[in-house]
Motif scaffolding. Structure first.
Motif, PDB file in Angstrom:
ATOM      1  N   THR A 104     -16.763 -31.417  -6.692  1.00  0.00           N
ATOM      2  CA  THR A 104     -16.324 -32.305  -5.615  1.00  0.00           C
ATOM      3  C   THR A 104     -14.809 -32.440  -5.709  1.00  0.00           C
ATOM      4  O   THR A 104     -14.181 -31.925  -6.641  1.00  0.00           O
ATOM      5  CB  THR A 104     -16.964 -33.704  -5.722  1.00  0.00           C
ATOM      6  OG1 THR A 104     -16.467 -34.354  -6.901  1.00  0.00           O
ATOM      7  CG2 THR A 104     -18.482 -33.614  -5.800  1.00  0.00           C
ATOM      8  N   GLU A 105     -14.221 -33.163  -4.754  1.00  0.00           N
ATOM      9  CA  GLU A 105     -12.771 -33.393  -4.796  1.00  0.00           C
ATOM     10  C   GLU A 105     -12.379 -34.197  -6.026  1.00  0.00           C
ATOM     11  O   GLU A 105     -11.237 -34.125  -6.487  1.00  0.00           O
ATOM     12  CB  GLU A 105     -12.332 -34.124  -3.526  1.00  0.00           C
ATOM     13  CG  GLU A 105     -12.464 -33.292  -2.258  1.00  0.00           C
ATOM     14  CD  GLU A 105     -12.120 -34.074  -1.016  1.00  0.00           C
ATOM     15  OE1 GLU A 105     -12.222 -35.317  -1.051  1.00  0.00           O
ATOM     16  OE2 GLU A 105     -11.739 -33.446  -0.002  1.00  0.00           O
ATOM     17  N   GLY A 163     -21.956 -27.869   0.961  1.00  0.00           N
ATOM     18  CA  GLY A 163     -22.195 -28.797   2.054  1.00  0.00           C
ATOM     19  C   GLY A 163     -21.223 -29.956   2.079  1.00  0.00           C
ATOM     20  O   GLY A 163     -20.136 -29.907   1.496  1.00  0.00           O
ATOM     21  N   MET A 164     -21.648 -30.996   2.771  1.00  0.00           N
ATOM     22  CA  MET A 164     -20.848 -32.208   2.922  1.00  0.00           C
ATOM     23  C   MET A 164     -21.711 -33.384   2.463  1.00  0.00           C
ATOM     24  O   MET A 164     -22.697 -33.739   3.119  1.00  0.00           O
ATOM     25  CB  MET A 164     -20.430 -32.394   4.385  1.00  0.00           C
ATOM     26  CG  MET A 164     -19.386 -33.462   4.596  1.00  0.00           C
ATOM     27  SD  MET A 164     -17.763 -33.060   3.896  1.00  0.00           S
ATOM     28  CE  MET A 164     -17.239 -31.742   5.010  1.00  0.00           C
ATOM     29  N   GLY A 165     -21.355 -33.949   1.304  1.00  0.00           N
ATOM     30  CA  GLY A 165     -22.081 -35.100   0.800  1.00  0.00           C
ATOM     31  C   GLY A 165     -21.538 -36.392   1.396  1.00  0.00           C
ATOM     32  O   GLY A 165     -20.604 -36.383   2.209  1.00  0.00           O
ATOM     33  N   ILE A 178     -19.543 -45.283   5.586  1.00  0.00           N
ATOM     34  CA  ILE A 178     -19.880 -44.106   4.787  1.00  0.00           C
ATOM     35  C   ILE A 178     -18.713 -43.118   4.793  1.00  0.00           C
ATOM     36  O   ILE A 178     -18.088 -42.876   5.824  1.00  0.00           O
ATOM     37  CB  ILE A 178     -21.150 -43.443   5.328  1.00  0.00           C
ATOM     38  CG1 ILE A 178     -22.341 -44.368   5.073  1.00  0.00           C
ATOM     39  CG2 ILE A 178     -21.391 -42.082   4.685  1.00  0.00           C
ATOM     40  CD1 ILE A 178     -23.641 -43.850   5.652  1.00  0.00           C
ATOM     41  N   VAL A 179     -18.417 -42.585   3.626  1.00  0.00           N
ATOM     42  CA  VAL A 179     -17.367 -41.585   3.463  1.00  0.00           C
ATOM     43  C   VAL A 179     -18.032 -40.243   3.153  1.00  0.00           C
ATOM     44  O   VAL A 179     -18.944 -40.158   2.325  1.00  0.00           O
ATOM     45  CB  VAL A 179     -16.406 -41.974   2.316  1.00  0.00           C
ATOM     46  CG1 VAL A 179     -15.393 -40.865   2.059  1.00  0.00           C
ATOM     47  CG2 VAL A 179     -15.705 -43.290   2.639  1.00  0.00           C
ATOM     48  N   TYR A 180     -17.572 -39.184   3.809  1.00  0.00           N
ATOM     49  CA  TYR A 180     -18.096 -37.840   3.587  1.00  0.00           C
ATOM     50  C   TYR A 180     -17.113 -37.032   2.741  1.00  0.00           C
ATOM     51  O   TYR A 180     -15.896 -37.246   2.813  1.00  0.00           O
ATOM     52  CB  TYR A 180     -18.334 -37.125   4.924  1.00  0.00           C
ATOM     53  CG  TYR A 180     -19.416 -37.746   5.763  1.00  0.00           C
ATOM     54  CD1 TYR A 180     -20.737 -37.305   5.676  1.00  0.00           C
ATOM     55  CD2 TYR A 180     -19.133 -38.792   6.651  1.00  0.00           C
ATOM     56  CE1 TYR A 180     -21.738 -37.877   6.434  1.00  0.00           C
ATOM     57  CE2 TYR A 180     -20.127 -39.369   7.414  1.00  0.00           C
ATOM     58  CZ  TYR A 180     -21.429 -38.909   7.304  1.00  0.00           C
ATOM     59  OH  TYR A 180     -22.416 -39.495   8.062  1.00  0.00           O
TER      60      TYR A 180
END
Length: 214
Positions: free
Chosen positions: A48-49, A189-191, A200-202
């Protein structure tokens, strides 16, 4: 003497026929998703980032109904392992089931699937407005079929790319790269998550196969 020879030849022919039928029967029973076997484990780098972590899935049990208990482990963290229940028979594979509370299962991939094949399911919205579980129309769609992908120093030639989406979370998606012989090779994908009870943050999310034990 001729009778004995005829009897021996008849017996030999019968054995050959029985052997052929047995081979055909064994071929029919060859599992479509042979990676679903107790003891099999996959280790992934989760990217992830925010950085990287390691997760693993291990098949630890099987029920009569073709459901498999799978442990999700967050390697090196204090989080406890989580029980998941996957399903696989001669036709269908999925990581998403409601076992053992119910027999609900969402098809992710079918035998002889083709590009464009899709499976849709409906989940009612949760009563709690802060419950972020996926709901609405859940869709799994085959985007690529019988494609090739490289991982862990190997080339997998039997891979299907399956995209999961949910109408409740329009920016969410998960592309699963599923090998008929080896299971999930990677996921892109995009969690999403909710921070401090706000919106909500993607964020981009990826699993890369690091190793497997079979």
């Amino acid at each position: 003497m001729k009778k004995i020879v005829l009897i021996l030849m008849s017996g030999l022919l019968l054995l050959i026929l029985l052997s052929c039928k047995r081979d055909e029967h064994q071929e029919l029973e060859k599992p479509t998703f042979p990676f679903m076997k107790v003891g099999n484990q996959w280790n992934y780098r989760m990217i992830t980032e925010a950085g990287e972590a390691e997760i693993s899935y291990k098949v630890v049990d099987k029920t009569q109904e073709n459901y498999f208990k799978v442990l999700l482990n967050f390697v090196g963290s204090e989080l406890p392992a989580m029980d998941h229940f996957w399903y696989a028979d001669q036709q269908t594979f999925t990581m998403t089931t409601d076992w053992p509370d119910s027999n609900l299962k969402f098809t992710m991939l079918k035998r002889d699937a083709k590009v464009g094949d899709s499976w849709e399911y409906f989940i009612p919205a949760p009563l709690d407005p802060e419950d972020d579980d996926l709901s609405g129309t859940i869709t799994y769609k085959v985007v690529e079929a019988s494609t090739t992908i490289q991982a862990i120093g190997k080339t997998f030639t039997d891979v299907y790319k399956v995209r999961q989406t949910a109408s409740s979370h329009p920016q969410f998606y998960a592309d699963y790269f599923i090998s008929h012989s080896s299971g999930i090779i990677k996921m892109e994908g995009m969690g999403y998550l909710r921070i401090d009870d706000e919106e909500i943050v993607y964020f981009p999310l990826e699993w890369r196969l690091k190793s497997k034990n079979f």
